[in-house]
Motif scaffolding. Structure first.
Motif, short mmCIF file in Angstrom:
data_model
loop_
_atom_site.label_atom_id
_atom_site.label_comp_id
_atom_site.label_asym_id
_atom_site.label_seq_id
_atom_site.Cartn_x
_atom_site.Cartn_y
_atom_site.Cartn_z
N ALA A 31 6.01 8.60 0.97
CA ALA A 31 5.88 7.20 1.41
C ALA A 31 5.38 7.12 2.85
O ALA A 31 4.54 6.27 3.19
CB ALA A 31 7.21 6.48 1.25
N THR B 143 11.08 3.11 4.99
CA THR B 143 10.23 3.40 3.81
C THR B 143 10.57 2.58 2.58
O THR B 143 9.71 2.37 1.73
CB THR B 143 10.33 4.90 3.42
OG1 THR B 143 11.71 5.23 3.16
CG2 THR B 143 9.79 5.79 4.51
N THR C 138 3.50 9.14 4.37
CA THR C 138 2.10 9.57 4.52
C THR C 138 1.14 8.66 3.76
O THR C 138 0.02 9.06 3.43
CB THR C 138 1.94 11.04 4.05
OG1 THR C 138 2.50 11.17 2.73
CG2 THR C 138 2.62 11.99 4.98
N GLY C 139 1.61 7.44 3.43
CA GLY C 139 0.69 6.44 2.90
C GLY C 139 0.62 6.29 1.40
O GLY C 139 -0.36 5.74 0.89
N HIS C 140 1.62 6.77 0.68
CA HIS C 140 1.61 6.66 -0.78
C HIS C 140 2.64 5.63 -1.25
O HIS C 140 3.67 5.44 -0.61
CB HIS C 140 1.91 8.01 -1.44
CG HIS C 140 0.97 9.10 -1.01
ND1 HIS C 140 1.23 9.91 0.08
CD2 HIS C 140 -0.22 9.49 -1.51
CE1 HIS C 140 0.24 10.77 0.23
NE2 HIS C 140 -0.66 10.54 -0.73
N LEU C 141 2.35 4.99 -2.40
CA LEU C 141 3.33 4.12 -3.03
C LEU C 141 4.13 4.97 -4.02
O LEU C 141 3.55 5.62 -4.91
CB LEU C 141 2.63 2.97 -3.78
CG LEU C 141 3.56 1.95 -4.45
CD1 LEU C 141 4.39 1.20 -3.42
CD2 LEU C 141 2.75 0.96 -5.30
N PRO D 37 0.81 -1.23 0.00
CA PRO D 37 0.00 0.00 0.00
C PRO D 37 0.83 1.27 0.00
O PRO D 37 0.40 2.31 -0.50
CB PRO D 37 -0.83 -0.12 1.28
CG PRO D 37 -0.02 -1.03 2.17
CD PRO D 37 0.67 -1.99 1.26
N ASN D 38 2.02 1.22 0.61
CA ASN D 38 2.85 2.43 0.66
C ASN D 38 4.33 2.03 0.80
O ASN D 38 4.65 0.91 1.20
CB ASN D 38 2.44 3.35 1.81
CG ASN D 38 2.54 2.66 3.16
OD1 ASN D 38 1.63 1.94 3.57
ND2 ASN D 38 3.66 2.86 3.85
N ASP E 90 -2.65 8.14 -5.07
CA ASP E 90 -2.41 6.84 -4.43
C ASP E 90 -1.01 6.34 -4.77
O ASP E 90 -0.31 5.79 -3.93
CB ASP E 90 -3.45 5.81 -4.90
CG ASP E 90 -4.87 6.19 -4.50
OD1 ASP E 90 -5.14 6.18 -3.29
OD2 ASP E 90 -5.67 6.51 -5.39
N ILE E 91 -0.64 6.54 -6.03
CA ILE E 91 0.67 6.08 -6.51
C ILE E 91 1.36 7.26 -7.20
O ILE E 91 0.75 7.97 -8.01
CB ILE E 91 0.51 4.92 -7.51
CG1 ILE E 91 -0.19 3.73 -6.84
CG2 ILE E 91 1.87 4.48 -8.06
CD1 ILE E 91 -0.62 2.63 -7.80
#
Length: 595
Positions: free
Chosen positions: A431, A466, A433-436, A339-340, A411-412
């Motif tokens: 990364a 990360t 903060t929840g991003h791929l 997810p990240n 999201d990505i």
């Protein structure tokens, strides 16, 4: 029947269908019944084609071999005592072709000049028993004439194209020389701005540029280089990673060609002191859309132009087609489905990093996710991504782009390249903060990417928390399937193999395939390229090695224990499978690190 020498050939006449059928029977290539059937069908159809073309379309076989026009032409050449010549459009001197004879004369006898030297002119024909033109040309040109046999389909096609191109180059040269140093830059711009029709001479440049693109597409070129020299312009194609010189063009023509291409790419045609970038969208002769990315560079002798050709088919290839093994694919998907976190792809320029990232993003870009990219420049325009290009002119760099993308609910995120600490920090922030995040680095192998980030100033604890993993890759040329040959492994090859795989356990092959060369691969022995991969997963044990002053050998050793297969081992497996050669692998893959 033995080969006939020219002295014992029959009287002047054009080949007939029945005559070739008789030759094939005499040589045992077809039966009498087959000859009768072919003759009957030929009469019923009332074909006006050259007999070799008509026979090629009949789909006859000699044993397991299909009798194509090319095969029949080569056979007939040997039978008539002539050399066989395959016409390669990239090796023809067009100016020489235009000077030897007129297009009308060539069309009259269906002949084509293919090589001109100081003492000899080589002329291709598909009529071995028609040679009335030979003595006449010898007297006019005062050079020896050497006849060769060529495919009648090629002669018919290139009769038109070669002479048209030679005419265009000649007229464009005359126009360029009359411009008193303006090199036609200003004239072309004025015509474009005034929205007036191009005159006839400008159409010659249009024709030359279109022809150049068409043959670049035909030859699977990935880049076209137009390079000024002191007296001539040089055109080179990069095919399967190797540059081939294909044309020499008079300087006035090359300057006008560069202007034409810059005009189409919406670049500043007048400005030739600074590098510029542009892009063009065009179509192949088959109707497929292709993007060209343009880049100019001022050099000592003028403006150099490079066009990179992007094939949209790349985006629909699966990972197996890119060269991923099953293990490679599983490890890569383990990273890309997280997810990240941060995923890095490393390798030198031209190693296929962009292709890998685009293929991955294309698969990840479902309607449920927002995929955003920041690139320099945008390599391929893809409708399912939100793509942004960096622009130093307005102080929009990678770090600024990532900062802006973070407010776009992504999201990505794909970052074209991590070049400095600021960009690295923004990638890590994304990364966290929840991003791929996917990006590239220029390092030799996967473990070196970690030390590269440490060298940039990224704290080790941030890398450790990360980083999902790193993939290093190279591209190796694949053997041509039409001509590759296998042979028992030699002692010298065995030594090279053992040095490659040591200390890994890999079964030593008993046979290796070698490059030979044929018409299909332009005598190189290779056709296409495939990826070789090294994938490092950031497992807990690898994470323990990421610390200030981390030693690459220890990090590499731990990654090996966790299942990372080095580039040279991945390449060696492709050699064992008969996909490439040891020589090609040694050229492209870095040597084993000494402990």
């Amino acid at each position: 029947m033995p080969n006939q020498s020219p002295a014992h050939q029959p009287q002047e006449h054009r080949l007939s269908f029945s005559e070739i059928l008789g030759f094939l029977q005499e040589d045992g290539w077809i039966s009498a019944a087959t000859a009768t059937t072919c003759q009957t069908e030929y009469r019923v159809q009332g074909s006006k084609q050259h007999p070799l073309i008509a026979l090629g379309e009949a789909q006859l076989r000699h044993g397991n071999r299909l009798l194509t026009v090319e095969v029949l032409t080569e056979w007939l050449a040997r039978r008539c005592g002539l050399d066989y010549f395959h016409i390669d459009p990239l090796k023809i001197d067009f100016s020489g072709v235009g000077d030897v004879m007129s297009s009308a004369y060539a069309a009259r006898f269906s002949i084509l000049p293919v090589r001109v030297t100081a003492s000899e002119v080589v002329i291709a024909t598909a009529e071995p028993f028609l040679r009335e033109w030979e003595a006449e040309l010898k007297q006019i040109l005062r050079k020896d004439i050497r006849r060769v046999m060529a495919n009648p389909v090629d002669i018919a096609r290139y009769l038109v194209e070669f002479f048209n191109l030679a005419k265009s180059i000649k007229k464009a040269t005359a126009k360029g020389e009359s411009n008193s140093g303006l090199s036609s830059f200003e004239q072309l711009v004025d015509l474009g701005k005034g929205n007036r029709q191009y005159d006839a001479n400008d159409q010659h440049i249009v024709h030359i540029v279109d022809w150049l693109w068409q043959y670049a597409f035909d030859q699977r070129a990935s880049d076209i280089h137009i390079e000024p020299r002191r007296e001539l312009g040089i055109v080179r194609f990069r095919i399967d990673g190797v540059l081939h010189q294909v044309y020499q063009i008079p300087m006035p023509v090359m300057v006008a060609m560069t202007s034409r291409i810059k005009l189409l790419g919406r670049m500043d045609v007048i400005e030739k002191r600074r590098p510029q970038d542009g892009r063009i969208k065009t179509r192949t002769p088959a109707g497929q859309e292709v993007e060209l990315r343009l880049s100019t560079l001022p050099t000592a002798f003028g403006e150099k132009l490079v066009m990179r050709i992007f094939d949209p088919e790349v985006l629909v290839r699966d990972f197996r087609a890119l060269g991923f093994s099953e293990d490679d694919q599983n490890r890569w998907q383990q990273m890309t489905t997280a997810p990240n976190g941060i995923i890095l792809v490393t390798g030198p320029t031209g190693s296929g990093k962009t292709t890998t990232l685009y293929t991955t993003l294309k698969q990840l870009a479902t309607p449920e996710v927002n995929v955003c990219t920041i690139e320099d420049p945008i390599e391929m325009v893809e409708a399912s991504f939100n793509q942004m290009q960096v622009s130093p002119a307005i102080e929009l760099g990678f770090a600024d782009g990532v900062r802006a993308l973070m407010r776009q609910d992504p999201d990505i995120i794909m970052i074209g390249e991590i070049r400095d600490l600021e960009t690295a920090e923004m990638a890590i922030q994304a990364a966290l903060t929840g991003h791929l995040v996917l990006s590239t680095l220029h390092t030799n192998d996967a473990p070196s990417a970690v030390t590269r980030l440490l060298d940039l100033g990224v704290p080790a604890y941030l890398i450790s928390s990360t980083l999902l993993g790193v993939m290093a890759q190279r591209l190796v040329r694949t053997l041509c399937p039409h001509c590759k040959q296998s042979a028992p492994i030699s002692e010298s090859e065995r030594q090279v193999w053992r040095s490659l795989v040591h200390p890994w356990k890999a079964n030593e092959p008993t046979q290796l395939h070698h490059a030979v060369g044929c018409l299909e691969c332009r005598m190189t022995g290779y056709s296409g390229r495939v990826g070789v991969y090294e994938i490092l997963l950031n497992t807990p044990s690898v994470r323990g090695q990421i610390r200030p002053g981390a030693e690459i050998p220890r990090l590499r050793e731990q990654a090996f224990r966790e299942g990372m297969r080095p580039l040279r081992i991945s390449g060696a497996l492709k050699v064992a499978q008969g996909l490439t050669t040891l020589e090609e692998l040694m050229k492209q893959v870095p040597p084993a690190e000494t402990e």
